[in-house]
Design a protein around this motif. Structure first.
Motif, PDB file in Angstrom:
ATOM      1  N   ALA A  57       0.825  -1.212   0.000  1.00  0.00           N
ATOM      2  CA  ALA A  57       0.000   0.000   0.000  1.00  0.00           C
ATOM      3  C   ALA A  57       0.857   1.259   0.000  1.00  0.00           C
ATOM      4  O   ALA A  57       0.520   2.248  -0.672  1.00  0.00           O
ATOM      5  N   ASP A  58       1.977   1.236   0.732  1.00  0.00           N
ATOM      6  CA  ASP A  58       2.818   2.424   0.868  1.00  0.00           C
ATOM      7  C   ASP A  58       3.783   2.617  -0.310  1.00  0.00           C
ATOM      8  O   ASP A  58       3.979   3.735  -0.784  1.00  0.00           O
ATOM      9  N   SER A  59       4.406   1.534  -0.744  1.00  0.00           N
ATOM     10  CA  SER A  59       5.430   1.597  -1.800  1.00  0.00           C
ATOM     11  C   SER A  59       5.218   0.432  -2.762  1.00  0.00           C
ATOM     12  O   SER A  59       5.942  -0.575  -2.720  1.00  0.00           O
ATOM     13  N   PRO A  60       4.213   0.521  -3.621  1.00  0.00           N
ATOM     14  CA  PRO A  60       3.838  -0.627  -4.448  1.00  0.00           C
ATOM     15  C   PRO A  60       4.949  -1.139  -5.362  1.00  0.00           C
ATOM     16  O   PRO A  60       5.103  -2.359  -5.514  1.00  0.00           O
ATOM     17  N   LEU A  61       5.722  -0.252  -5.978  1.00  0.00           N
ATOM     18  CA  LEU A  61       6.786  -0.724  -6.869  1.00  0.00           C
ATOM     19  C   LEU A  61       7.849  -1.493  -6.098  1.00  0.00           C
ATOM     20  O   LEU A  61       8.353  -2.526  -6.570  1.00  0.00           O
ATOM     21  N   ARG A  69       7.452 -13.638  -8.653  1.00  0.00           N
ATOM     22  CA  ARG A  69       6.593 -13.763  -9.825  1.00  0.00           C
ATOM     23  C   ARG A  69       6.599 -12.491 -10.665  1.00  0.00           C
ATOM     24  O   ARG A  69       6.123 -12.497 -11.806  1.00  0.00           O
ATOM     25  N   ASN A  70       7.169 -11.424 -10.118  1.00  0.00           N
ATOM     26  CA  ASN A  70       7.204 -10.143 -10.815  1.00  0.00           C
ATOM     27  C   ASN A  70       8.597  -9.775 -11.326  1.00  0.00           C
ATOM     28  O   ASN A  70       8.806  -8.655 -11.791  1.00  0.00           O
ATOM     29  N   ILE A  71       9.531 -10.700 -11.211  1.00  0.00           N
ATOM     30  CA  ILE A  71      10.895 -10.440 -11.676  1.00  0.00           C
ATOM     31  C   ILE A  71      11.322 -11.596 -12.578  1.00  0.00           C
ATOM     32  O   ILE A  71      10.664 -12.648 -12.621  1.00  0.00           O
ATOM     33  N   LEU A  93      16.095 -18.685  -4.960  1.00  0.00           N
ATOM     34  CA  LEU A  93      17.245 -17.959  -5.489  1.00  0.00           C
ATOM     35  C   LEU A  93      17.084 -16.453  -5.274  1.00  0.00           C
ATOM     36  O   LEU A  93      18.055 -15.738  -4.991  1.00  0.00           O
ATOM     37  N   TRP A  94      15.836 -15.962  -5.405  1.00  0.00           N
ATOM     38  CA  TRP A  94      15.574 -14.542  -5.182  1.00  0.00           C
ATOM     39  C   TRP A  94      15.777 -14.176  -3.710  1.00  0.00           C
ATOM     40  O   TRP A  94      16.321 -13.118  -3.393  1.00  0.00           O
ATOM     41  N   LEU A  95      15.366 -15.067  -2.812  1.00  0.00           N
ATOM     42  CA  LEU A  95      15.594 -14.846  -1.386  1.00  0.00           C
ATOM     43  C   LEU A  95      17.092 -14.853  -1.088  1.00  0.00           C
ATOM     44  O   LEU A  95      17.591 -13.972  -0.355  1.00  0.00           O
ATOM     45  N   TRP A  96      17.801 -15.818  -1.633  1.00  0.00           N
ATOM     46  CA  TRP A  96      19.262 -15.929  -1.439  1.00  0.00           C
ATOM     47  C   TRP A  96      19.941 -14.641  -1.907  1.00  0.00           C
ATOM     48  O   TRP A  96      20.716 -14.016  -1.171  1.00  0.00           O
TER      49      TRP A  96
END
Length: 311
Positions: A57-61, A69-71, A93-96
């Motif tokens: 809500a504060d910083s959607p991007l 799922r968005n990268i 992998l994204w978390l790592w």
């Protein structure tokens, strides 16, 4: 005997870390867990101190980029990538990668155990006490086979699209690049996948590069800044550009041979090469020749090729 000394931290911090890793592993083992949601929620709290819904809500991007799922990753554009397998490991992998850029990822007593947990759900196989430092890159992750007590240091590239094996006690120093694919010199899209094998107790030292299909045998060593485009026998030390074996470690060879090698380049059964692009199904032929009129180079060519074949 290890040359490292034990270090302890605050007991409350250590128990908090251990509880976190136990909970994370349990959630990853739960088939009901939606991995992208687990990762985005984890990153929202860890990196920004707010629940994902509040951050959205504060910083959607900013929030949207925490959800895998968005990268995209580079590997998703490769024909050779098994998309089903990659989508399973992509959130992890994204978390790592994301946690490596945080204070938690830079802290060895948190970052290394976190990567150890994630490796168990990303790699094809991983043994005990895997130690991986920060900023290590993988191509797909799921083609990694890692033995016991393997150490990978900072800023290493593990291009595992064609498969990489790191056997027990292998050590990979800072800024090493290990490749498992190669391109035709005439047709860039003509890609060949070759499994690269690093043997038991082998050491790859600073800034060295291992090209696809190379085999570093047990107890072998690749010197600093060397470029390997072949094999190193057991106990061999290879140096140079391209690397060749210039020294042998003084070992009890009879005892080693009696115990048997995990990886001996002279006897290793190789995984067949695979072509990554169906437009180029056949083995890539030789596509280069020596420069015209270079008599000295012509005379040296057979010796150079023989040296490269020896590693």
């Amino acid at each position: 005997m290890t040359w490292l000394k034990p270090i302890s931290i605050d007991e409350h911090a250590q128990s908090s870390y251990a509880a976190y890793f136990e909970e994370l592993e349990a959630r990853l083992q739960d088939p009901a867990t939606v991995r992208p949601e687990l990762v985005r929620d984890t990153l929202a709290l860890a990196l920004h101190g707010r629940p994902y819904s509040v951050l959205l809500a504060d910083s959607p991007l900013l929030a949207l980029n925490l959800d895998s799922r968005n990268i995209t990753f580079e590997a998703e554009y490769y024909m050779a990538t098994d998309q089903e397998r990659f989508q399973r490991v992509k959130p992890l992998l994204w978390l790592w990668k994301s946690m490596d850029l945080s204070p938690m990822g830079q802290n060895p007593v948190f970052g290394i155990p976190l990567r150890r947990v994630l490796a168990g759900f990303i790699f094809n196989s991983v043994g005990r006490d895997f130690k991986c430092w920060q900023n290590v890159e993988f191509s797909v992750g799921y083609n990694m086979d890692v033995g016991n007590d393997v150490v990978v240091h900072r800023n290493v590239l593990l291009d595992d699209i064609g498969g990489i094996e790191l056997h027990d006690n292998a050590s990979v120093s800072d800024y090493v690049n290990i490749y498992s694919h190669t391109h035709s010199v005439l047709e860039g899209p003509d890609v060949t996948l070759r499994r690269t094998v690093i043997g038991k107790g082998a050491r790859l030292t600073y800034h060295s590069t291992i090209l696809a299909g190379s085999v570093v045998s047990d107890d072998a060593m690749l010197a600093t800044h060397a470029l390997l485009r072949g094999d190193i026998p057991p106990h061999g030390i290879a140096m140079g550009l391209p690397a060749r074996v210039t020294r042998m470690k003084i070992r009890d060879a009879q005892a080693d041979e009696a115990a048997g090698y995990d990886v001996d380049s002279a006897h290793l059964v190789r995984v067949p090469d695979r072509k990554a692009n169906p437009q180029f199904p056949d083995p890539t032929p030789n596509q280069t020749r020596l420069p015209d009129g270079d008599a000295a180079l012509e005379a040296r060519a057979p010796r150079m090729e023989a040296a490269l074949r020896k590693g």
